[in-house]
Design an enzyme around this catalytic site. Structure first.
Site, PDB file in Angstrom:
ATOM      1  N   GLY A  31       0.813  -1.209   0.000  1.00 41.82           N
ATOM      2  CA  GLY A  31       0.000   0.000   0.000  1.00 41.82           C
ATOM      3  C   GLY A  31       0.844   1.255   0.000  1.00 41.82           C
ATOM      4  N   SER A  32       0.291   2.312   0.559  1.00 42.33           N
ATOM      5  CA  SER A  32       0.929   3.621   0.508  1.00 42.33           C
ATOM      6  C   SER A  32       2.084   3.731   1.484  1.00 42.33           C
ATOM      7  CB  SER A  32      -0.098   4.715   0.832  1.00 42.33           C
ATOM      8  OG  SER A  32      -0.500   4.622   2.187  1.00 42.33           O
ATOM      9  N   VAL A  33       2.957   4.705   1.225  1.00 42.72           N
ATOM     10  CA  VAL A  33       4.069   4.958   2.126  1.00 42.72           C
ATOM     11  C   VAL A  33       3.551   5.382   3.499  1.00 42.72           C
ATOM     12  CG1 VAL A  33       6.099   6.407   2.568  1.00 42.72           C
ATOM     13  CG2 VAL A  33       5.666   5.535   0.266  1.00 42.72           C
ATOM     14  N   GLY A  34       2.545   6.258   3.521  1.00 40.23           N
ATOM     15  CA  GLY A  34       2.013   6.748   4.789  1.00 40.23           C
ATOM     16  C   GLY A  34       1.408   5.648   5.632  1.00 40.23           C
ATOM     17  N   GLY A  35       0.537   4.843   5.018  1.00 39.45           N
ATOM     18  CA  GLY A  35      -0.098   3.763   5.754  1.00 39.45           C
ATOM     19  C   GLY A  35       0.893   2.698   6.180  1.00 39.45           C
ATOM     20  N   GLY A  36       1.806   2.365   5.283  1.00 40.48           N
ATOM     21  CA  GLY A  36       2.807   1.363   5.607  1.00 40.48           C
ATOM     22  C   GLY A  36       3.744   1.811   6.707  1.00 40.48           C
ATOM     23  N   GLU A  69       5.512  -3.332   1.220  1.00 38.28           N
ATOM     24  CA  GLU A  69       5.815  -2.872  -0.140  1.00 38.28           C
ATOM     25  C   GLU A  69       5.057  -1.574  -0.315  1.00 38.28           C
ATOM     26  OE1 GLU A  69       4.732  -1.941  -3.636  1.00 38.28           O
ATOM     27  OE2 GLU A  69       4.100  -3.999  -4.039  1.00 38.28           O
ATOM     28  N   CYS A 124       2.168  -0.751  -8.787  1.00 37.41           N
ATOM     29  CA  CYS A 124       3.361  -0.357  -8.044  1.00 37.41           C
ATOM     30  C   CYS A 124       4.593  -0.313  -8.936  1.00 37.41           C
ATOM     31  CB  CYS A 124       3.601  -1.301  -6.871  1.00 37.41           C
ATOM     32  SG  CYS A 124       3.604  -3.052  -7.336  1.00 37.41           S
TER      33      CYS A 124
END
Length: 501
Positions: free
Chosen positions: A220-225, A244, A281
């Site tokens: 998923g997203s950088v923020g959520g991850g 990822e 991605c």
């Protein structure tokens, strides 16, 4: 609280809301998974393989309903989703083959030697399953990277139990897929609680912090991850978090290649950057190229068509970023494609910037824009470009387009891209990831949280396995993978030599 699915083509709700999973229910499911793990992890690899094949068969049996539901919640289209579901079932069957082959446990046997310094006892090492695995579904792959995607398939194959956090963009797809998987596992005699699905943001937070969870996989997203990664590492007992996240996937088009086949390269680029409305991605969003090929690239993007994006938030983010770039003094709009008249449609766009301006604004111009947009960075001297490539952020892929006369230069470009990318492509495009032993889908931060592992391909199973060494144990008490007679007939390393001994 509940999770509501939506049709991206209309913006209207789809299906009944799915109730968010309470903290108490998350705890109950994790407890059940821990109990199921104790049983499942002791099954033979061959027996687990039979169940994985059964799960794949039952998913194929209900493919019409699953694909229809996913199309209504993602707008990815029946052809794409048909292929993705088949990829998902093939992935389960691939891991079944891995289990039957057996070498994935990396069995190692060292004979005792009392005459060396220090003396060596009888040592035997094998990989063993870790426990309960938390899996966080991806929005852009409702089958292949979600409820029963690569993380779930590899974790079950490894002998682990799985609790899946469904993605809020496709709750009905997750529920239907989970129903099929649960029924297939029961049919195959797997222990109750081995696999379950939870819903809602808070349930995902609770899950990664639960003491029974021993590792987590996320796409998923950088923020959520990053938020989940920090939670995983702030636990009293930190756990591996295999995320990822984001990737810009740079492509370098060398001068002779640009001169020899501009239309071919341009067509391939447009198809890749707009595939799945750019929601991959591995989307090749950053291109380094001579000025001569910009016009063919622009023409190809102008001829392309976008489509409905996965959800309203993603569409708004994409449109806002494209609008900001169009109004920026840094880059120039060189092409805009078309898009259907749908609620959350994303329109293909292509921008251009010189290498000097790009270098001066490197951080700003290397932010991922998840959607069908690309930025072409024009260069005159490949030597100047070579000095820049290692400064790019970590990425899943790096691509080189070269002619036969440019092999030496292509090799030098690859040497720089290798410092930042997990997979290098030559005269191809990064979208499309094979299911294979040799696949690497990972890279330095922010592409992933752990650069030495992959989330797709056979080696993904190693995320859920941990080594255990047995010292001077009686043969009868050893796991069969380590017993002298090699009853499973697997490839092992004995006294440093690989073989079926």
């Amino acid at each position: 609280m509940s999770v509501q699915g939506y049709n991206p083509r209309t913006g209207e709700p789809f299906g009944e809301p799915v109730e968010a999973t309470s903290d108490g229910e998350v705890d109950r499911l994790c407890e059940a998974a821990a109990g199921a793990f104790q049983i499942w992890s002791e099954w033979t690899a061959a027996d687990r393989a039979t169940v994985l094949d059964l799960v794949a068969d039952r998913l194929d049996d209900e493919s019409e309903l699953l694909i229809s539901t996913a199309d209504s919640e993602t707008a990815l289209g029946l052809p794409r989703l048909t292929t993705e579901l088949k990829r998902t079932t093939n992935q389960l069957r691939l891991f079944a083959e891995v289990l039957r082959e057996g070498s994935y446990v990396e069995a190692m046997l060292d004979s005792p030697n009392p005459d060396i310094i220090p003396p060596r006892p009888d040592l035997r090492r094998v990989l063993r399953p870790m426990g309960v695995i938390a899996v966080y579904s991806a929005s852009n792959f409702p089958f292949a990277l979600s409820t029963v995607g690569s993380d779930t398939a590899s974790a079950l194959a490894a002998g682990c139990a799985v609790v899946v956090k469904a993605h809020s963009a496709h709750p009905n797809t997750s529920r239907e897929t989970g129903r099929v998987v649960t029924a297939a596992l029961k049919e195959g005699g797997a222990p109750d609680g081995l696999f379950s699905v939870i819903y809602g943001t808070q349930s995902g937070v609770r899950l990664v912090q639960h003491p029974h969870v021993k590792a987590a996989g996320f796409t998923g997203s950088v923020g959520g991850g990053r938020a989940l990664y920090d939670l995983a590492n702030s636990r009293p007992d930190p756990i591996p978090f295999y995320g990822e996240l984001g990737s810009i996937n740079p492509t370098v088009i060398l001068p002779a290649a640009a001169a020899d086949r501009p239309e071919e390269i341009a067509k391939g680029f447009a198809q890749s950057v707009t595939m799945g409305v750019g929601q991959f991605c591995t989307n090749p969003g950053l291109v380094f190229a001579p000025e001569s090929i910009v016009e063919p690239l622009a023409a190809a993007v102008a001829d392309s068509t976008g489509g409905a994006m996965l959800n309203e938030r993603m569409c708004h983010s994409y449109r806002s970023t494209v609008e900001a770039m169009a109004n920026s003094d840094l880059v120039q709009v060189v092409a805009t494609g078309t898009a259907p008249d749908e609620a959350w449609a994303g329109t293909p766009s292509l921008f251009k910037v010189s290498l000097d301006v790009f270098v001066a604004n490197l951080e700003k111009l290397t932010e991922e824009n998840f959607g069908p947009a690309g930025l072409v960075v024009t260069y005159d001297d490949p030597e100047t470009l070579l000095a820049l490539l290692h400064r790019l952020p970590g990425t899943l892929t790096g691509t080189v387009h070269a002619s036969d006369s440019e092999h030496e230069l292509a090799g030098r470009v690859a040497a720089e891209l290798r410092k930042i990318a997990g997979r290098l492509i030559y005269n191809g495009w990064p979208t499309g990831i094979a299911l294979a032993w040799a696949m690497q889908h990972g890279g330095p931060w922010p592409a992933t949280t752990n650069t030495i592992h992959t989330s797709i391909g056979v080696p993904g199973i190693y995320r859920w396995l941990a080594p255990v060494a047995y010292q001077t144990w009686p043969d009868a008490l050893l796991p069969p993978e380590l017993q002298d007679a090699n009853p499973l007939g697997i490839t092992r390393r004995r006294d440093g030599i690989l073989g079926k001994h």
